[in-house]
Write an enzyme that holds these catalytic residues in place. Structure first.
Site, PDB file in Angstrom:
ATOM      1  N   HIS A  58      -0.138   3.288  -2.409  1.00  0.00           N
ATOM      2  CA  HIS A  58      -0.362   2.169  -2.630  1.00  0.00           C
ATOM      3  C   HIS A  58       0.458   1.577  -3.532  1.00  0.00           C
ATOM      4  O   HIS A  58       0.725   0.264  -4.128  1.00  0.00           O
ATOM      5  CB  HIS A  58      -1.802   1.885  -3.557  1.00  0.00           C
ATOM      6  CG  HIS A  58      -2.730   3.558  -3.113  1.00  0.00           C
ATOM      7  ND1 HIS A  58      -3.317   3.863  -3.738  1.00  0.00           N
ATOM      8  CD2 HIS A  58      -4.015   3.546  -1.962  1.00  0.00           C
ATOM      9  CE1 HIS A  58      -3.899   5.447  -3.741  1.00  0.00           C
ATOM     10  NE2 HIS A  58      -4.532   4.519  -1.968  1.00  0.00           N
TER      11      HIS A  58
ATOM     12  N   ARG B 162     -11.193  -3.321   3.214  1.00  0.00           N
ATOM     13  CA  ARG B 162     -12.428  -3.728   5.019  1.00  0.00           C
ATOM     14  C   ARG B 162     -12.814  -4.933   4.737  1.00  0.00           C
ATOM     15  O   ARG B 162     -13.081  -4.897   4.011  1.00  0.00           O
ATOM     16  CB  ARG B 162     -13.485  -2.516   5.312  1.00  0.00           C
ATOM     17  CG  ARG B 162     -13.151  -1.115   5.213  1.00  0.00           C
ATOM     18  CD  ARG B 162     -14.146  -0.048   5.312  1.00  0.00           C
ATOM     19  NE  ARG B 162     -13.867   1.242   5.000  1.00  0.00           N
ATOM     20  CZ  ARG B 162     -14.825   1.982   5.793  1.00  0.00           C
ATOM     21  NH1 ARG B 162     -15.786   2.022   5.880  1.00  0.00           N
ATOM     22  NH2 ARG B 162     -14.207   3.386   4.839  1.00  0.00           N
TER      23      ARG B 162
ATOM     24  N   GLU C 280      -3.806   3.327   4.550  1.00  0.00           N
ATOM     25  CA  GLU C 280      -4.688   4.134   4.563  1.00  0.00           C
ATOM     26  C   GLU C 280      -6.241   3.103   5.224  1.00  0.00           C
ATOM     27  O   GLU C 280      -6.823   2.405   4.269  1.00  0.00           O
ATOM     28  CB  GLU C 280      -4.844   3.645   2.974  1.00  0.00           C
ATOM     29  CG  GLU C 280      -5.943   3.917   2.120  1.00  0.00           C
ATOM     30  CD  GLU C 280      -5.981   3.795   0.988  1.00  0.00           C
ATOM     31  OE1 GLU C 280      -5.448   3.160   0.446  1.00  0.00           O
ATOM     32  OE2 GLU C 280      -6.498   4.884   0.066  1.00  0.00           O
TER      33      GLU C 280
END
Lengths: 342, 342
Positions: B223, B290, B284
């Site tokens: 991240h 999403r 990721e």
């Protein structure tokens, strides 16, 4: 005028820490518990601790006024019970109040609260009332984790915290969301716990609907908003996944970020990503990162330099960050300044 | 070649989750505990779950290969005891292994470990050995907080973790430092706990001297490094305060950041602040965020677009991020690719 909204009294005379150490020892051995009256710090000592430190640096850097609160890492709400925190908060807030009276042109106080893990936040209200009504405090610092790194309180959107918010709305004061020292070995206080708390608070606000219940409540996320601006796409996306309104609508009428980001690329990102109306000048001086950046030759926390150097801001934008937004978010500060013709 | 170092099997057939739910129910009611053999997922189901999801998106976006590990939020090491985690890890790792055999050109596995709160990490080694030696895993995911948001394990620099590091050095595999789901209501899993863990791990590494003991150990902070690149000045300053070497010397021979940052200004900052040799391409996907960014019209997690658009990278830099650095940090992947003439 340049207003630093995030200064802590990190340079108080040694007697304060000595008194606190006696208080902490007194938790286990009540016979030795010191009285507040046993702490004696004269005005000259206060003056010297400020003139040699914060005020000297403010003058060097061209800062006019600091919103000044007790040392954040020393709040240590996890130590002792509510009575211990209550006595300690009263002492620390009184010192910041005295500093603001000694230097009325340069310091305006913000209060720490006598929070204690597992204790109803409503118990903090008498100290809050005193600080606003008698001491002229223009804001509070609210600790979302009085346990000091164990995160045992509910999220900030929980009704647990509503008594504080109701009083903030009544007084029209903002809160900076600011944890204290970490007593969890996983979290370095200023390198992990502070930044994590900022990120955590911001995500809690995304998940909840706090500003539906308190449309005028204002919260300041310090340290440049933790990780939020850097991961702004993630947060916009998560708000969307959670079926929340866009962040501008959902949070940005009520949530503000300070500029305690200690390098140019970080400030460049902050000012590019976050609307200028949501950015408040701050340095957290004298605070977590003391020292000179070998890459620039200037103090890491001399954040005005980054604001001056960033390309994306107009003079009007800078005025908002330095003063205009601050007067809007801290109306009691604005009123106090206007009463003095500023 | 474009290698995504951070993909999770988030789209496994429903039977996996159903088996896990029965396993969780079986903790309280052991008579109902399912056997691993009761989970039956055919190759066609695996193929379909990948072809319709990850592989479809990889083709659309022009990604060649993904380092593929079990779904991070489902690791849930806090559930049950070591035996529960051990059975669950074996099942999840076997599925990723099977995906890699079904799609050898596109997926290479990385292992989750059967960690459990309060249990010696050395107990994870047999699963690690199996995954490397029998399944061809090229990396592991190491959870610094198996408690799921209570942070009850020692920092990553503690000798507690050394058995894992010793095995990693022996096999010359890196670990991604990746927490799982949060069971602390304060921390949203993907919006707070993941990012906080990244920031926390990085600060732990600053405080310690882990790479003095393990000069060849390599850790990946996912991240985009949490908050670290955005607060790079703070971290450089804190390293200085702690009398550590400069970060380049202290950490950057051993610590790498992925590109899971879901907007252009974040990637611009990452690639400006962090040396290009320390950046590894990742999305990721299909993961936390999403959805389509209404500001760009593209998926938030289509990180290749940001890497392509950032101004500061040369074609050689992009090649490093997409492939060159990855082969260096994951030598078992490099060897496997070369064995296949890639």
């Amino acid at each position: 005028m340049i207003i630093d909204i995030h200064g802590h009294y990190t340079t108080a005379p040694k007697a304060l820490e000595e008194w606190r150490n006696r208080q902490i020892a007194g938790i286990a051995h009540p016979a030795g518990m010191p009285k507040p009256s046993e702490l004696r710090i004269g005005d000259d000592e206060l003056r010297e601790s400020i003139e040699r430190n914060q005020l000297r640096l403010m003058r060097e850097r061209g800062l006019d006024l600091t919103i000044f609160s007790p040392r954040a890492s020393f709040m240590a709400h996890h130590i002792g019970d509510f009575q211990v925190s209550s006595t300690w908060a009263a002492i620390c807030n009184e010192l910041c109040h005295r500093v603001s009276r000694l230097f009325p042109d340069h310091f305006v106080p913000a209060a720490m609260l006598p929070q204690s893990p597992g204790v109803d936040p409503a118990t903090s209200i008498p100290e809050l009332v005193k600080c606003v009504e008698q001491y002229g405090n223009v804001a509070i610092n609210l600790n979302p984790d009085p346990s000091g790194g164990h995160w045992t309180s509910p999220p900030l959107t929980d009704r647990h915290w509503y008594p504080i918010y109701e009083k903030m709305v009544e007084y029209d004061i903002p809160a900076m969301i600011h944890v204290s020292t970490s007593c969890n070995a996983c979290f370095h206080t200023t390198g992990a716990h502070y930044i994590n708390a900022d990120t955590t608070a911001f995500m809690q606000l995304i998940q909840g609907d706090l500003f539906h219940d308190f449309p005028t409540l204002r919260l300041v996320i310090p340290h440049g908003g933790g990780a939020a601006p850097y991961h702004w796409g993630r947060y916009r996306g998560l708000a969307q996944v959670l079926k929340k309104p866009a962040l501008r609508e959902h949070l940005l009428k009520n949530v503000f970020f300070d500029t305690c980001v200690y390098h140019q690329p970080g400030i460049d990102l902050l000012t590019k990503v976050i609307p200028v109306d949501n950015i408040l000048f701050a340095s957290e001086m004298i605070g977590a990162v003391r020292g000179i950046d070998p890459e620039t030759g200037h103090n890491f926390d001399d954040t005005k330099r980054y604001i001056e150097a960033t390309q994306d801001l107009s003079p009007e934008d800078r005025h908002k960050i330095y003063e205009g937004n601050v007067r809007r978010v801290y109306p009691r500060l604005d009123a106090a300044l206007k009463a003095r013709g500023r």
